[in-house]
Design a protein around this motif. Structure first.
Motif, PDB file in Angstrom:
ATOM      1  N   ILE A  17     -14.378  -1.441 -14.806  1.00 44.04           N
ATOM      2  CA  ILE A  17     -13.858  -0.990 -13.512  1.00 44.04           C
ATOM      3  C   ILE A  17     -12.531  -0.272 -13.715  1.00 44.04           C
ATOM      4  N   LEU A  18     -12.449   0.954 -13.207  1.00 43.02           N
ATOM      5  CA  LEU A  18     -11.218   1.740 -13.237  1.00 43.02           C
ATOM      6  C   LEU A  18     -10.531   1.597 -11.889  1.00 43.02           C
ATOM      7  N   VAL A  19      -9.267   1.221 -11.905  1.00 42.08           N
ATOM      8  CA  VAL A  19      -8.546   0.900 -10.666  1.00 42.08           C
ATOM      9  C   VAL A  19      -7.373   1.854 -10.463  1.00 42.08           C
ATOM     10  N   PHE A  20      -7.294   2.421  -9.253  1.00 42.11           N
ATOM     11  CA  PHE A  20      -6.144   3.223  -8.839  1.00 42.11           C
ATOM     12  C   PHE A  20      -5.474   2.497  -7.664  1.00 42.11           C
ATOM     13  N   PRO A  21      -4.408   1.735  -7.920  1.00 42.20           N
ATOM     14  CA  PRO A  21      -3.750   0.989  -6.848  1.00 42.20           C
ATOM     15  C   PRO A  21      -2.611   1.781  -6.226  1.00 42.20           C
ATOM     16  N   VAL A  22      -2.009   1.214  -5.183  1.00 45.65           N
ATOM     17  CA  VAL A  22      -0.761   1.701  -4.609  1.00 45.65           C
ATOM     18  C   VAL A  22       0.273   0.609  -4.831  1.00 45.65           C
ATOM     19  N   ASP A  23       1.476   1.001  -5.204  1.00 45.68           N
ATOM     20  CA  ASP A  23       2.520   0.027  -5.546  1.00 45.68           C
ATOM     21  C   ASP A  23       3.016  -0.717  -4.315  1.00 45.68           C
ATOM     22  N   GLY A  24       3.878  -1.703  -4.548  1.00 44.01           N
ATOM     23  CA  GLY A  24       4.486  -2.454  -3.448  1.00 44.01           C
ATOM     24  C   GLY A  24       3.556  -3.529  -2.912  1.00 44.01           C
ATOM     25  N   SER A  25       3.590  -3.737  -1.593  1.00 42.84           N
ATOM     26  CA  SER A  25       2.803  -4.804  -0.974  1.00 42.84           C
ATOM     27  C   SER A  25       1.311  -4.576  -1.144  1.00 42.84           C
ATOM     28  N   HIS A  26       0.879  -3.312  -1.240  1.00 48.78           N
ATOM     29  CA  HIS A  26      -0.537  -3.027  -1.455  1.00 48.78           C
ATOM     30  C   HIS A  26      -1.018  -3.620  -2.789  1.00 48.78           C
ATOM     31  N   TRP A  27      -0.145  -3.593  -3.785  1.00 38.01           N
ATOM     32  CA  TRP A  27      -0.520  -4.115  -5.095  1.00 38.01           C
ATOM     33  C   TRP A  27      -0.754  -5.629  -5.053  1.00 38.01           C
TER      34      TRP A  27
END
Length: 513
Positions: free
Chosen positions: A24-34
């Motif tokens: 699984i390749l993951v593209f997260p968003v930093d901060g609270s989303h992470w």
């Protein structure tokens, strides 16, 4: 007994949904989303999936090394602004100043222009992540050689969508927010007559004036998205996929893991590829440290109050925190306050300030859903983004009371806390929401894992995805059909009228006989 039942259900469901470990390749968003994404990644890792996280070298929360994922670190020409905590502090201070002082129209317009400029810059910086990945042949070849099964991403910063398209991989969104606001609005029918728009803190029961305002917010959000945000990604798509449209790629996800529970959210239309996982981060509490346990128990029968501003805000201005501290000092309860800013004045002996606290063990992480899970009523102080809408939803259900941060005094804050503490309706309503939220055949986190594995097993979920987003707007809203039918009816009416006139003339020509 309930917890044993839930554990049994979780084990049974996961056994039925067994799948060999995927990549699984993951593209997260930093901060609270992470915080949310990381929990899902941990669960996937525990199921023997191999997880690779794409991060920038300046990531705030997303570490390069972790036991449950490996990382691909990309260095950008310029750090993304939201990876700097001071960005949110500056934003909050300016916004509170405008609200409190009733700034002039010129001042408000200037602030709005600055914020739109900052928003544009964030997405311009984020779009460069796509350029750095696509132009770095070594990175792209490494990604291809890994032979990922799917891409899991947060579409708040949607560069991962383009990478998934390049790799021809199915996509799953861990989502509530996209570039234009709440995710439902681009994937499901969203009647403005009873579905509140992002940024418009209203219930689903709107007056005529509120519906006008809701429509205005929708038009404004759409304008900002089309003019300020999307051009950065449109240019990226035009550069690498000239035959595609960015919004079509965005809307083409296989599964939307929506961090929503209709115990909390207002009812609205949905789609078969939207899976609801609201409260997926909730879990039973662990024992507290001896120091915290002693502090909590020292309050006796009065109990304790938990104060937290979330992950994005270091602290409120000192004049506001001092009013809050003065109100806390008059309470018999003990107060545990997550506070990283300047120490407030008027702090009472019953208040413990901590830069970090085991929030889930005291109450829960992510505030709203954990309060629902544990059945604890809320005094809400909305500060940024969707917080205004969130606390309004709980207030509409009688489980919370809202305080305006710009109008806080120690007296009105104290009165609000005492009302929520001593009026049993708040606790009873929240207990009812908690019972509804917990009454599920499958824990939301297991639901999320199940659908990720479903996509791996079946190489997507296209049978659940409508292609209506590819229709031109006039066809989607049947404007062409309405015009055709209107023209048809008009033609028929004209011909019929002509026929009547012709018959009438014939009758007159025949005379009275």
């Amino acid at each position: 007994r309930y917890e044993r039942s839930v554990i049994t259900q979780r084990l049974t469901c996961l056994e039925l949904a067994d799948v060999q470990g995927g990549k699984i390749l993951v593209f997260p968003v930093d901060g609270s989303h992470w915080v949310n994404m990381n929990l899902l990644i941990q669960s996937l890792h525990a199921r023997d999936h191999e997880v690779t996280v794409v991060r920038t070298s300046t990531s705030w929360y997303i570490k390069e090394n972790a036991p449950h994922y490996r990382s691909i670190t990309v260095t950008l020409p310029e750090a993304i602004s939201i990876e700097d905590q001071d960005f949110f502090v500056t934003f909050l201070v300016k916004m509170l100043t405008i609200q409190k002082e009733g700034a002039s129209l010129i001042g408000f317009v200037k602030f709005s222009w600055e914020m739109l400029g900052a928003l544009s810059k964030i997405h311009q910086q984020a779009s460069m992540l796509g350029v750095e990945i696509f132009e770095n042949k070594t990175v792209m070849q490494s990604i291809r050689d890994t032979q990922f099964d799917m891409v899991l991403l947060d579409p708040g910063l949607p560069v991962g969508i383009l990478v998934a398209h390049e790799l021809k991989l199915p996509t799953v969104y861990n989502v509530r927010w996209i570039t234009s606001g709440e995710g439902h609005f681009v994937v499901a029918p969203s009647p403005l007559s009873y579905v509140p728009v992002s940024g418009n803190a209203m219930s689903d029961k709107m007056t005529f004036g509120q519906r006008v305002k809701n429509t205005f917010y929708y038009a404004f959000n759409t304008f900002i998205d089309k003019v300020v945000v999307c051009p950065h990604y449109d240019r990226l798509v035009s550069r690498y996929f000239p035959d595609q449209k960015f919004y079509h790629l965005l809307q083409g996800a296989d599964i939307w893991l929506m961090r929503v529970d209709f115990v909390f959210e207002f009812p609205r239309p949905t789609m078969p590829n939207i899976v609801y996982i609201g409260g997926f981060q909730c879990k039973p509490c662990k024992p507290l440290s001896s120091e915290l346990e002693e502090f909590v128990q020292s309050s006796g029968e009065h109990g304790f109050i938990l104060m937290s501003l979330g992950t994005l805000v270091k602290g409120l201005p000192i004049e506001i925190t001092s009013e809050i501290a003065a109100a806390f000092a008059k309470l018999p309860q003990k107060v545990i306050w997550r506070h990283a800013g300047e120490r407030p004045n008027n702090l009472g002996n019953n208040t413990l300030l901590l830069e970090w606290m085991p929030q889930n063990d005291l109450l829960g992480t992510n505030g709203i859903y954990e309060s629902i899970y544990h059945g604890v009523p809320i005094v809400g102080i909305p500060l940024l983004f969707d917080q205004f809408e969130n606390v309004l939803r709980l207030e509409a259900r009688g489980a919370a009371k809202v305080v305006d941060a710009t109008k806080i005094t120690h007296q009105n804050f104290l009165e609000t806390i005492q009302e929520v503490l001593h009026n049993p309706s708040y606790r009873n309503n929240m207990k009812h929401l908690s019972a509804l939220h917990r009454d599920k055949p499958m824990h939301p986190l297991d639901t999320a894992v199940y659908w990720v594995e479903f996509v791996i097993r079946h190489k997507g979920a296209s049978h659940l995805r409508t292609e209506s987003y590819k229709m031109p707007w006039y066809a989607y809203y049947s404007v062409d059909v309405i015009c055709f039918l209107t023209a048809d009816i008009s033609t028929f009416s004209v011909l019929a009228l002509g026929r009547v006139v012709s018959v009438d003339r014939s009758i007159h020509q025949l005379g009275p006989d």
